[in-house]
Design an enzyme around this catalytic site. Sequence first.
Site, PDB file in Angstrom:
ATOM      1  CB  THR A  87      31.994 -13.421  36.559  1.00 30.78           C
ATOM      2  OG1 THR A  87      32.283 -14.429  38.026  1.00 30.78           O
ATOM      3  CG2 THR A  87      30.275 -12.079  36.728  1.00 30.78           C
ATOM      4  CG  ASP A  88      33.627 -18.700  37.552  1.00 29.69           C
ATOM      5  OD1 ASP A  88      33.852 -17.681  38.625  1.00 29.69           O
ATOM      6  OD2 ASP A  88      34.665 -19.671  38.110  1.00 29.69           O
ATOM      7  CD  GLU A  89      30.650 -15.155  41.354  1.00 32.77           C
ATOM      8  OE1 GLU A  89      29.731 -14.433  41.954  1.00 32.77           O
ATOM      9  OE2 GLU A  89      31.942 -14.670  41.901  1.00 32.77           O
TER      10      GLU A  89
ATOM     11  CE  LYS B   3      30.505  -9.617  35.415  1.00 30.64           C
ATOM     12  NZ  LYS B   3      31.353  -7.455  34.611  1.00 30.64           N
TER      13      LYS B   3
ATOM     14  CE1 TYR C  18      30.060  -8.625  40.025  1.00 30.07           C
ATOM     15  CE2 TYR C  18      30.739 -10.986  40.084  1.00 30.07           C
ATOM     16  CZ  TYR C  18      30.785 -10.437  40.007  1.00 30.07           C
ATOM     17  OH  TYR C  18      31.735 -10.614  39.362  1.00 30.07           O
TER      18      TYR C  18
HETATM   19  N1  NAD Z   1      37.964 -10.261  40.821  1.00 21.11           N
HETATM   20  C1  NAD Z   1      37.328 -11.292  40.877  1.00 21.11           C
HETATM   21  O1  NAD Z   1      37.851 -12.478  41.416  1.00 21.11           O
HETATM   22  C2  NAD Z   1      36.386 -11.440  39.646  1.00 21.11           C
HETATM   23  C3  NAD Z   1      36.102 -13.070  38.969  1.00 21.11           C
HETATM   24  C4  NAD Z   1      35.706 -12.955  37.953  1.00 21.11           C
HETATM   25  C5  NAD Z   1      34.988 -11.873  36.774  1.00 21.11           C
HETATM   26  N2  NAD Z   1      35.565 -10.173  37.818  1.00 21.11           N
HETATM   27  C6  NAD Z   1      34.898  -9.119  36.893  1.00 21.11           C
HETATM   28  O2  NAD Z   1      36.500  -8.498  36.829  1.00 21.11           O
HETATM   29  C7  NAD Z   1      35.747  -6.956  36.415  1.00 21.11           C
HETATM   30  C8  NAD Z   1      37.139  -6.572  37.416  1.00 21.11           C
HETATM   31  O3  NAD Z   1      36.630  -7.001  38.604  1.00 21.11           O
HETATM   32  P1  NAD Z   1      37.449  -5.913  39.813  1.00 21.11           P
HETATM   33  O4  NAD Z   1      37.500  -7.429  40.953  1.00 21.11           O
HETATM   34  O5  NAD Z   1      38.959  -5.060  39.672  1.00 21.11           O
HETATM   35  O6  NAD Z   1      37.073  -4.949  40.157  1.00 21.11           O
HETATM   36  P2  NAD Z   1      37.027  -3.817  41.036  1.00 21.11           P
HETATM   37  O7  NAD Z   1      35.454  -3.368  41.928  1.00 21.11           O
HETATM   38  O8  NAD Z   1      38.196  -3.545  42.016  1.00 21.11           O
HETATM   39  O9  NAD Z   1      37.181  -2.821  39.847  1.00 21.11           O
HETATM   40  C9  NAD Z   1      35.908  -2.194  39.225  1.00 21.11           C
HETATM   41  C10 NAD Z   1      36.847  -0.912  38.760  1.00 21.11           C
HETATM   42  O10 NAD Z   1      35.312  -0.187  37.830  1.00 21.11           O
HETATM   43  C11 NAD Z   1      35.398   1.400  38.010  1.00 21.11           C
HETATM   44  N3  NAD Z   1      34.130   1.363  37.878  1.00 21.11           N
HETATM   45  C12 NAD Z   1      32.974   1.263  38.622  1.00 21.11           C
HETATM   46  N4  NAD Z   1      31.964   1.672  37.964  1.00 21.11           N
HETATM   47  C13 NAD Z   1      31.970   2.341  37.311  1.00 21.11           C
HETATM   48  C14 NAD Z   1      31.559   3.225  36.068  1.00 21.11           C
HETATM   49  N5  NAD Z   1      30.142   3.279  35.726  1.00 21.11           N
HETATM   50  N6  NAD Z   1      32.140   3.480  34.924  1.00 21.11           N
HETATM   51  C15 NAD Z   1      33.481   3.395  35.505  1.00 21.11           C
HETATM   52  N7  NAD Z   1      34.165   2.958  35.340  1.00 21.11           N
HETATM   53  C16 NAD Z   1      33.443   2.763  36.817  1.00 21.11           C
HETATM   54  C17 NAD Z   1      35.628   1.128  39.793  1.00 21.11           C
HETATM   55  O11 NAD Z   1      35.910   2.476  39.587  1.00 21.11           O
HETATM   56  C18 NAD Z   1      36.916   0.604  39.922  1.00 21.11           C
HETATM   57  O12 NAD Z   1      38.284   1.302  38.530  1.00 21.11           O
HETATM   58  C19 NAD Z   1      34.454  -6.643  36.480  1.00 21.11           C
HETATM   59  O13 NAD Z   1      33.719  -6.860  35.000  1.00 21.11           O
HETATM   60  C20 NAD Z   1      34.558  -7.760  37.435  1.00 21.11           C
HETATM   61  O14 NAD Z   1      32.837  -8.599  37.260  1.00 21.11           O
HETATM   62  C21 NAD Z   1      36.433 -10.130  38.694  1.00 21.11           C
END
Ligand code: NAD
Length: 356
Positions: free
Chosen positions: A135-137, A167, A163
Amino acid sequence: MKTYLVTGGAGFIGSNFVLYLLDKYDDIRVVNVDALTYAGNRENLRAVESDPRHIFVQADIRDTAAIEDVLATYDPDYVVNFAAESHVDRSIANPGAFADTNVMGTVSMLNAVRRAWEQEDGTWRAGKRYLQVGTDEVYGSLPLDDPEAFFREDTPLNPHSPYSASKAAADQFVLAYHDTYGMPVVVTRCSNNYGPFQFPEKLIPLMIRNALAHEPLPVYGDGLNVRDWLFVEDHCKAIDRVLEQGRLGQVYNVGGHNERPNIFIVKKIIEECASATNDEAITEELISYVEDRKGHDRRYGIAPDKIRAEIGWEPETAFEDGIVRTIDWYLDNQEWLDHVLSGEYRSYVPAAEQEA
Ligand SMILES: NC(=O)c1ccc[n+]([C@@H]2O[C@H](COP(=O)([O-])OP(=O)(O)OC[C@H]3O[C@@H](n4cnc5c(N)ncnc54)[C@H](O)[C@@H]3O)[C@@H](O)[C@H]2O)c1
């Protein structure tokens, strides 16, 4: 035939990525490993539940033995690690869970993958790649009064929330495995995603859900915090391209040029929801300013110069189009919203598995 191991593929971005891959490529197999926390929802995968190219495995990324078993069974070419605790507010309430899943879970993945891919002489099996979704955060916050300031890959890491700290640590472990063991890794760092299947605790689906229910729309602080919004399909395309073309050991920022203040987004959602449903009760009166989030970063903004120059990727979806597509999706899938919020989805099992 290529095999992808996708973790967190029942969550928001992960499920979009699984659907994207299976739609784009015929001759692939996607092994989807997800622990199904509150954020994981197998209903997101209904469209591929009877597709033999999609294999769902319920497992925790911290369970190194379970991941080793998956790696031994399916021998993936690519591993894409989405699995994470992803909500900043939850990290403020319970930081330890973020260290566990995001840091230790990533280290566990790296160890399992290393055992499967590293050869006795220290070289790595050909064609293998591990991509960490970041993430860019991790870069911290940009000032509002300098619109020319952007996050670049060499911007120093300066995470402010538990968070983003977790990351940042995860990214550093991934890059350290490259530098120390020569592991074939790439890291992407994207900006805020939006689109279908996002759990309604995040800004956009929460506001849509509350607006439709005529409930208050909570806006942090003065509402002027800026995020660089990335339509999830554009993000999926970027990950696909970085997997194929990214240079090993490199970081690629994903996003750019869709910066909007939170309050602008909330007002846009009100406008679109009201006009799509002809509902006069959906007005700006629903906006409720609440105490600011602790350590709230002011502005995120990505300069996507590196991914554009090296990979030829840039965001295709203008925010004005993406937000309308997103709102339309939630309007068409209000049952999904209700279902997800009720928690019932956790017991959802595809019909084929019920019969087995
Ligand atoms: N949503 C955003 O805007 C955003 C932005 C930048 C980066 N990200 C990164 O992208 C990735 C996905 O984000 P998202 O928004 O889809 O998240 P989300 O919370 O919607 O989904 C996370 C998924 O991971 C699974 N999970 C959690 N812990 C787990 C574990 N210990 N073992 C196996 N599965 C596990 C959950 O069941 C869920 O299906 C993350 O790594 C997040 O940091 C998200």
